[in-house]
Design a protein around this motif. Structure first.
Motif, PDB file in Angstrom:
ATOM      1  N   ARG A 174      19.210   5.759  54.580  1.00  0.00           N
ATOM      2  CA  ARG A 174      18.502   6.209  55.787  1.00  0.00           C
ATOM      3  C   ARG A 174      17.012   5.921  55.594  1.00  0.00           C
ATOM      4  O   ARG A 174      16.404   6.384  54.623  1.00  0.00           O
ATOM      5  CB  ARG A 174      18.705   7.707  56.021  1.00  0.00           C
ATOM      6  CG  ARG A 174      17.889   8.232  57.201  1.00  0.00           C
ATOM      7  CD  ARG A 174      18.115   9.724  57.409  1.00  0.00           C
ATOM      8  NE  ARG A 174      17.365  10.256  58.534  1.00  0.00           N
ATOM      9  CZ  ARG A 174      16.199  10.912  58.420  1.00  0.00           C
ATOM     10  NH1 ARG A 174      15.661  11.120  57.237  1.00  0.00           N
ATOM     11  NH2 ARG A 174      15.580  11.371  59.499  1.00  0.00           N
ATOM     12  N   LEU A 175      16.448   5.162  56.525  1.00  0.00           N
ATOM     13  CA  LEU A 175      15.025   4.847  56.485  1.00  0.00           C
ATOM     14  C   LEU A 175      14.355   5.550  57.644  1.00  0.00           C
ATOM     15  O   LEU A 175      14.922   5.623  58.747  1.00  0.00           O
ATOM     16  CB  LEU A 175      14.797   3.338  56.597  1.00  0.00           C
ATOM     17  CG  LEU A 175      15.659   2.430  55.699  1.00  0.00           C
ATOM     18  CD1 LEU A 175      15.268   0.967  55.901  1.00  0.00           C
ATOM     19  CD2 LEU A 175      15.536   2.828  54.232  1.00  0.00           C
ATOM     20  N   LEU A 176      13.165   6.072  57.403  1.00  0.00           N
ATOM     21  CA  LEU A 176      12.440   6.768  58.469  1.00  0.00           C
ATOM     22  C   LEU A 176      11.052   6.174  58.616  1.00  0.00           C
ATOM     23  O   LEU A 176      10.329   5.992  57.624  1.00  0.00           O
ATOM     24  CB  LEU A 176      12.331   8.265  58.126  1.00  0.00           C
ATOM     25  CG  LEU A 176      11.732   9.141  59.211  1.00  0.00           C
ATOM     26  CD1 LEU A 176      12.650   9.236  60.427  1.00  0.00           C
ATOM     27  CD2 LEU A 176      11.432  10.543  58.674  1.00  0.00           C
ATOM     28  N   GLY A 177      10.701   5.861  59.877  1.00  0.00           N
ATOM     29  CA  GLY A 177       9.374   5.306  60.148  1.00  0.00           C
ATOM     30  C   GLY A 177       8.860   5.843  61.462  1.00  0.00           C
ATOM     31  O   GLY A 177       9.515   6.686  62.092  1.00  0.00           O
ATOM     32  N   GLU A 208       7.556   2.741  56.473  1.00  0.00           N
ATOM     33  CA  GLU A 208       8.827   3.466  56.415  1.00  0.00           C
ATOM     34  C   GLU A 208       9.056   4.064  55.029  1.00  0.00           C
ATOM     35  O   GLU A 208       8.530   3.566  54.027  1.00  0.00           O
ATOM     36  CB  GLU A 208       9.998   2.530  56.709  1.00  0.00           C
ATOM     37  CG  GLU A 208      10.090   2.055  58.145  1.00  0.00           C
ATOM     38  CD  GLU A 208      11.281   1.120  58.342  1.00  0.00           C
ATOM     39  OE1 GLU A 208      12.016   1.302  59.323  1.00  0.00           O
ATOM     40  OE2 GLU A 208      11.459   0.199  57.517  1.00  0.00           O
ATOM     41  N   LEU A 209       9.909   5.092  54.998  1.00  0.00           N
ATOM     42  CA  LEU A 209      10.352   5.709  53.743  1.00  0.00           C
ATOM     43  C   LEU A 209      11.857   5.631  53.651  1.00  0.00           C
ATOM     44  O   LEU A 209      12.553   5.673  54.666  1.00  0.00           O
ATOM     45  CB  LEU A 209       9.982   7.191  53.718  1.00  0.00           C
ATOM     46  CG  LEU A 209       8.517   7.546  53.604  1.00  0.00           C
ATOM     47  CD1 LEU A 209       8.355   9.048  53.792  1.00  0.00           C
ATOM     48  CD2 LEU A 209       7.974   7.115  52.247  1.00  0.00           C
ATOM     49  N   LEU A 210      12.346   5.560  52.422  1.00  0.00           N
ATOM     50  CA  LEU A 210      13.785   5.729  52.207  1.00  0.00           C
ATOM     51  C   LEU A 210      13.979   7.229  51.972  1.00  0.00           C
ATOM     52  O   LEU A 210      13.399   7.790  51.032  1.00  0.00           O
ATOM     53  CB  LEU A 210      14.220   4.911  50.996  1.00  0.00           C
ATOM     54  CG  LEU A 210      15.719   4.725  50.786  1.00  0.00           C
ATOM     55  CD1 LEU A 210      15.979   3.500  49.915  1.00  0.00           C
ATOM     56  CD2 LEU A 210      16.386   5.928  50.160  1.00  0.00           C
ATOM     57  N   THR A 211      14.727   7.882  52.832  1.00  0.00           N
ATOM     58  CA  THR A 211      14.842   9.346  52.724  1.00  0.00           C
ATOM     59  C   THR A 211      16.174   9.812  52.155  1.00  0.00           C
ATOM     60  O   THR A 211      16.234  10.873  51.544  1.00  0.00           O
ATOM     61  CB  THR A 211      14.663  10.040  54.094  1.00  0.00           C
ATOM     62  OG1 THR A 211      15.773   9.694  54.929  1.00  0.00           O
ATOM     63  CG2 THR A 211      13.354   9.638  54.754  1.00  0.00           C
TER      64      THR A 211
END
Ligand SMILES: Cc1cc2nc3c(=O)[nH]c(=O)nc-3n(C[C@H](O)[C@H](O)[C@H](O)COP(=O)(O)OP(=O)(O)OC[C@H]3O[C@@H](n4cnc5c(N)ncnc54)[C@H](O)[C@@H]3O)c2cc1C
Length: 327
Positions: A174-177, A208-211
């Protein structure tokens, strides 16, 4: 070390808001085991670091599988009872990483996103492709630990031990940006170097972050994970493999074979998988599949030995997955 700003957001939303758009200028920091070393060596000189240790560090159930927060430390991955029971190859990879100190600091997100350990990349005096230069120094240089698959233009091997079982188990990241979240299969996350996209190892955008890592229900898969190193600790593997088998009695119905430390990405071998599918697992079929896995390897001037090492890792991981003795 160049001075830098430090931001300490409380949650993933604030962490994303603190990131930027330029490659390597604003960087998330987990345990700092990779990033701080790069900064001290003037290989990476970010203006700002964003602490991501306040992101999710737990394991939760998800559709029969598990969802692992990227801030989880590797020691906790190695010792988590559900991870060990459901995804033994992930736990096996985590327990082998570096040293107890590194596993106590290093996070899942940092492990997956750590940069290559290539000694040319890590030396500020070598401006290679990965640092905006116009060559890879390894083909004509010291290449005993470099790639045997992939044909360049950069010959790094991907340094993450966790990446290999994550690809084998068909995990989703899951990536969050700022544009919201996106789900990317582990197998699609890591990218081969091309002339146009040689500076990065994955599809993560700078903002983005890998969460999370989401592992699907493991079903009845049997697993094997085998690493070969020069030293038992404080080192990366020379080559390693994760093998998953769907068994029907002593016959493999299907297989997943993924190798690490042999290519710029976790390297899946469909030839080895085909060599196992529908066959009884014996010492002979394991050896034949390992042979198939290394078909097409293109070693450089000093790393031909890695072909045999990787073959051995695959063969032993297959035997381990089938519950057979390693001879
Ligand atoms: C002697 C030694 C032996 C080692 N052996 C092994 C080994 O066998 N196997 C192995 O896999 N590793 C090995 N390592 C590497 C070590 O495991 C990694 O450096 C560590 O896992 C990185 O985790 P971290 O949280 O400290 O990452 P950090 O150093 O904090 O970050 C690493 C990179 O990931 C980025 N990042 C961090 N978190 C996120 C996130 N949530 N989303 C997006 N990007 C993020 C950072 O910006 C940075 O570029 C070894 C290291 C040493 C020094």
């Amino acid at each position: 070390m160049k001075p830098f700003a430090y931001v300490n957001p409380a949650n993933e939303k604030d962490a994303v808001a603190a990131l930027g758009k330029e490659h390597e200028k604003v960087l998330p920091i987990g345990g700092g085991q990779d990033l701080l070393a790069r900064m001290k060596d003037y290989v990476t000189q970010p203006d700002r670091l964003v602490n991501v240790k306040n992101l999710d560090a737990t394991v939760t159930r998800a559709n029969g599988g598990l969802k692992i927060g990227s801030a989880m430390k590797m020691v906790d991955v190695a010792e988590h009872p559900d991870i060990g029971r459901m995804y033994p190859a992930v736990a096996a990879a985590a327990i082998e990483v570096g040293t107890p100190q590194i596993r106590n600091q290093g996070t899942v997100g940092g492990n997956i996103n750590q940069r290559p350990r290539c000694w040319y990349f890590r030396n500020e005096e070598f401006v290679c492709y990965k640092k905006g230069g116009n060559r890879c120094f390894s083909p004509e240089g010291e290449n005993q630990f470099h790639a045997i698959f992939g044909s360049g233009p950069s010959y790094i091997v991907h340094p993450s031990s966790l990446a290999v079982p994550f690809v084998a188990y068909d995990a989703t990241f899951r990536l969050l940006g700022p544009r919201g979240e996106r789900m990317v299969k582990a197998a699609d996350y890591f990218t081969m170097p091309t002339k146009e996209n040689v500076e990065r190892e994955n599809v993560l955008e700078p903002d983005e972050l890998l969460t999370h890592v989401i592992l699907p229900a493991p079903g009845t898969l049997k697993s094997g994970h085998y690493e070969v190193r020069y030293k038992a600790s404080h080192d990366w593997p020379i080559a390693f493999a994760t093998v998953l088998l769907e068994m029907n009695g002593s016959t493999a119905q299907s297989a997943r074979v993924v190798m690490g430390a042999v290519a710029p990405v976790p390297w899946r071998s469909k030839d080895a998988e085909q060599a196992l599918a529908g066959k009884p697992i014996t010492a002979e079929t394991a050896a034949a599949a390992a042979e198939a896995a290394l078909k097409g390897a293109e070693p450089l001037s000093q790393n031909g030995y890695k072909v045999q090492v990787a073959k051995t890792a695959v063969e032993r991981a297959i035997l381990q997955a089938a519950g057979l003795a390693i001879t």
